[in-house]
Write an enzyme that holds these catalytic residues in place. Structure first.
Site, short mmCIF file in Angstrom:
data_model
loop_
_atom_site.label_atom_id
_atom_site.label_comp_id
_atom_site.label_asym_id
_atom_site.label_seq_id
_atom_site.Cartn_x
_atom_site.Cartn_y
_atom_site.Cartn_z
N ALA A 102 -3.27 -4.98 12.96
CA ALA A 102 -3.55 -6.07 12.81
C ALA A 102 -1.85 -6.50 12.41
O ALA A 102 -1.34 -5.59 11.92
CB ALA A 102 -4.02 -6.54 12.15
N GLU A 148 -10.64 0.33 14.66
CA GLU A 148 -11.38 -0.24 14.37
C GLU A 148 -12.56 -0.84 16.15
O GLU A 148 -13.38 -0.54 15.87
CB GLU A 148 -12.01 -0.78 13.28
CG GLU A 148 -11.35 -0.50 11.78
CD GLU A 148 -11.16 -1.53 10.54
OE1 GLU A 148 -10.55 -2.22 11.27
OE2 GLU A 148 -12.28 -1.52 10.15
N GLU A 168 -4.41 0.60 6.06
CA GLU A 168 -5.28 -0.85 4.53
C GLU A 168 -4.61 -0.05 3.67
O GLU A 168 -4.11 -1.46 2.92
CB GLU A 168 -6.01 -1.67 4.86
CG GLU A 168 -6.57 -2.07 6.64
CD GLU A 168 -7.21 -1.02 7.66
OE1 GLU A 168 -7.19 0.55 7.48
OE2 GLU A 168 -7.78 -1.30 8.63
N1 CAA Z 1 2.43 -5.77 12.09
C1 CAA Z 1 3.58 -5.84 12.36
N2 CAA Z 1 4.30 -5.83 12.82
C2 CAA Z 1 4.64 -4.19 12.33
C3 CAA Z 1 3.44 -3.43 12.65
C4 CAA Z 1 2.35 -4.03 11.65
N3 CAA Z 1 1.35 -3.64 11.72
N4 CAA Z 1 4.18 -2.00 12.91
C5 CAA Z 1 5.02 -2.36 13.70
N5 CAA Z 1 5.11 -3.18 13.73
C6 CAA Z 1 6.86 -3.87 13.89
C7 CAA Z 1 8.03 -3.20 12.56
O1 CAA Z 1 7.91 -3.61 11.90
C8 CAA Z 1 8.90 -3.16 13.48
O2 CAA Z 1 9.56 -4.94 13.87
P1 CAA Z 1 10.87 -4.87 13.87
O3 CAA Z 1 11.25 -4.16 15.39
O4 CAA Z 1 11.23 -6.00 12.96
O5 CAA Z 1 11.68 -4.35 12.53
C9 CAA Z 1 8.05 -3.27 15.00
O6 CAA Z 1 7.30 -3.15 15.19
C10 CAA Z 1 8.12 -1.19 15.49
O7 CAA Z 1 7.91 -0.94 15.04
P2 CAA Z 1 8.53 0.91 14.26
O8 CAA Z 1 10.14 0.18 13.77
O9 CAA Z 1 7.97 0.92 12.56
O10 CAA Z 1 7.86 1.51 15.47
P3 CAA Z 1 7.92 2.56 14.83
O11 CAA Z 1 8.19 3.26 16.88
O12 CAA Z 1 8.83 3.59 14.71
O13 CAA Z 1 6.59 3.35 14.08
C11 CAA Z 1 4.05 2.61 13.72
C12 CAA Z 1 5.39 2.63 14.71
C13 CAA Z 1 3.42 3.56 13.50
C14 CAA Z 1 2.56 1.71 14.54
C15 CAA Z 1 4.80 1.34 12.33
O14 CAA Z 1 4.99 0.82 12.40
C16 CAA Z 1 3.75 1.91 11.33
O15 CAA Z 1 3.45 1.95 11.04
N6 CAA Z 1 3.16 0.69 12.05
C17 CAA Z 1 2.40 -0.34 10.72
C18 CAA Z 1 0.55 0.48 11.41
C19 CAA Z 1 -0.26 -0.59 10.49
O16 CAA Z 1 0.10 0.21 8.37
N7 CAA Z 1 -1.23 -0.57 11.33
C20 CAA Z 1 -3.17 -1.35 10.16
C21 CAA Z 1 -2.49 -2.55 9.44
S1 CAA Z 1 -4.02 -3.57 8.74
C22 CAA Z 1 -5.33 -3.62 9.89
O17 CAA Z 1 -5.50 -3.41 11.08
C23 CAA Z 1 -6.65 -4.08 9.33
C24 CAA Z 1 -7.08 -5.02 9.77
O18 CAA Z 1 -7.64 -4.57 11.24
C25 CAA Z 1 -7.26 -6.39 9.93
#
Ligand code: CAA
Length: 294
Positions: A102, A148, A168
């Site tokens: 998300a 999921e 999460e």
């Molecule tokens: N939400 C919002 N923004 C996100 C994001 C997310 N889940 N994942 C990545 N981004 C954004 C980053 O902030 C970054 O933005 P900027 O360019 O403005 O800085 C951009 O996307 C690119 O991300 P990275 O530079 O981090 O890219 P990467 O290739 O180095 O890493 C990644 C990729 C491993 C996916 C890493 O971004 C990450 O760990 N993201 C978080 C993933 C996460 O926690 N997902 C679960 C969310 S909670 C959920 O999903 C619950 C639900 O269903 C309700």
């Protein structure tokens, strides 16, 4: 039937979801059947053009999820689920990510009452209700809601660089679209608990070993291998496939005794179909069966 009405039939009277589906019905149609989506690509593939591939395409392949993306996925999935020319559905993403979860920036500003009032995530689990087989082809990240989404597929094939996680917990919340339930049923308490409580990533080899995915392939071969699997399934009677799929899922939802009873009743039910008769007759006559989905 309108999409809004289809939504009511499929999901019951869920006002938010119905509203979302109604919004999608205003999208432009580029063919007689599928709308032009913003974040989802659709195509029919395979020798008989009976395999539907739905590809997530948002934020340069990171495929972050929000209600709009999910509503488009739901709309495409249920259109293909109703399309008689399609036998099996494939859900996939990019080589970088199936879906990285998300959009945390959307959730950061959400409060409790908004989440409850909007029934946040309610529509995110809709694809688990498909009648036809839904196969997940997972390359790269399948994180949070992305993991999921994969878990709602009936079979998962993964690329060798796939990474599964429920991160999460690292952002002060917990899975809300089925992760705690489906992971536990798929691979048992200890592994599911470790993933949910640590947010640790599980790579493709570990995921195959844990039973989360069926098979793994080099990333560039994943989709072709998934289509091959889909075509093998599609060579069987669509009617019997849907009965068998339902019976397997019942194993998740009932006691063993009830599940065995459901399976036996479904098995007897196949004897009321033309396709069962054709399948067995073809075997005895040493020829390929010709199924009519009846
Ligand atoms: N939400 C919002 N923004 C996100 C994001 C997310 N889940 N994942 C990545 N981004 C954004 C980053 O902030 C970054 O933005 P900027 O360019 O403005 O800085 C951009 O996307 C690119 O991300 P990275 O530079 O981090 O890219 P990467 O290739 O180095 O890493 C990644 C990729 C491993 C996916 C890493 O971004 C990450 O760990 N993201 C978080 C993933 C996460 O926690 N997902 C679960 C969310 S909670 C959920 O999903 C619950 C639900 O269903 C309700």
């Amino acid at each position: 039937m309108s999409i809004a009405n289809a939504g009511r039939v499929l999901f019951g009277r869920t006002p938010k979801l119905t509203r979302n589906l109604a919004q999608i019905s205003s999208l432009k149609f580029y063919s007689s059947q599928m709308p032009k989506y913003e974040f989802v690509k659709t195509e029919k593939v395979g020798e008989n053009q009976n395999i539907a591939v739905i590809t997530l395409d948002r934020m340069k392949g990171l495929n972050l999820l929000n209600n709009t993306v999910i509503n488009e996925v739901n709309d495409a999935v249920f259109k293909f689920d109703k399309d008689d020319s399609v036998s099996v559905l494939i859900l996939t993403g990019s080589e970088k990510a199936f879906a990285a979860g998300a959009d945390v920036k959307d959730m950061q500003v959400m409060d409790y009452s908004q989440a409850v009032k909007e029934e946040f995530l309610e529509s995110w689990t809709a694809i688990s209700k498909t009648r036809k087989p839904l196969i997940g082809a997972v390359n790269g990240y399948a994180l949070g809601g992305g993991c999921e989404l994969a878990l709602m597929c009936d079979i998962i094939y993964a690329g060798e660089k796939a990474q599964f996680a429920q991160p999460e917990i690292t952002i002060g919340t917990m899975p809300g679209a089925g992760g705690t339930q489906r992971l536990t049923r798929n691979m048992g308490l200890s592994k599911a608990m470790e993933m949910v409580l640590t947010g640790n990533y599980m790579n493709a080899v570990e995921a195959e070993k844990a039973g989360l995915v069926s098979k793994i392939f080099p990333p560039d071969q994943l989709l072709a291998e998934t289509i091959k699997l889909a075509e093998k399934i599609a060579s069987h009677s669509p009617l019997i496939i849907s009965m068998a799929k339902k019976s397997v899922h019942i194993a998740y939802e009932t006691t063993l005794k009830q599940g065995l009873q459901f399976e036996r009743t479904s098995f007897y039910g196949t004897f009321a179909t033309a396709d069962r008769k054709e399948g067995m007759t073809a075997f005895v006559e040493k020829r390929a069966p010709k199924y009519i989905n009846e």
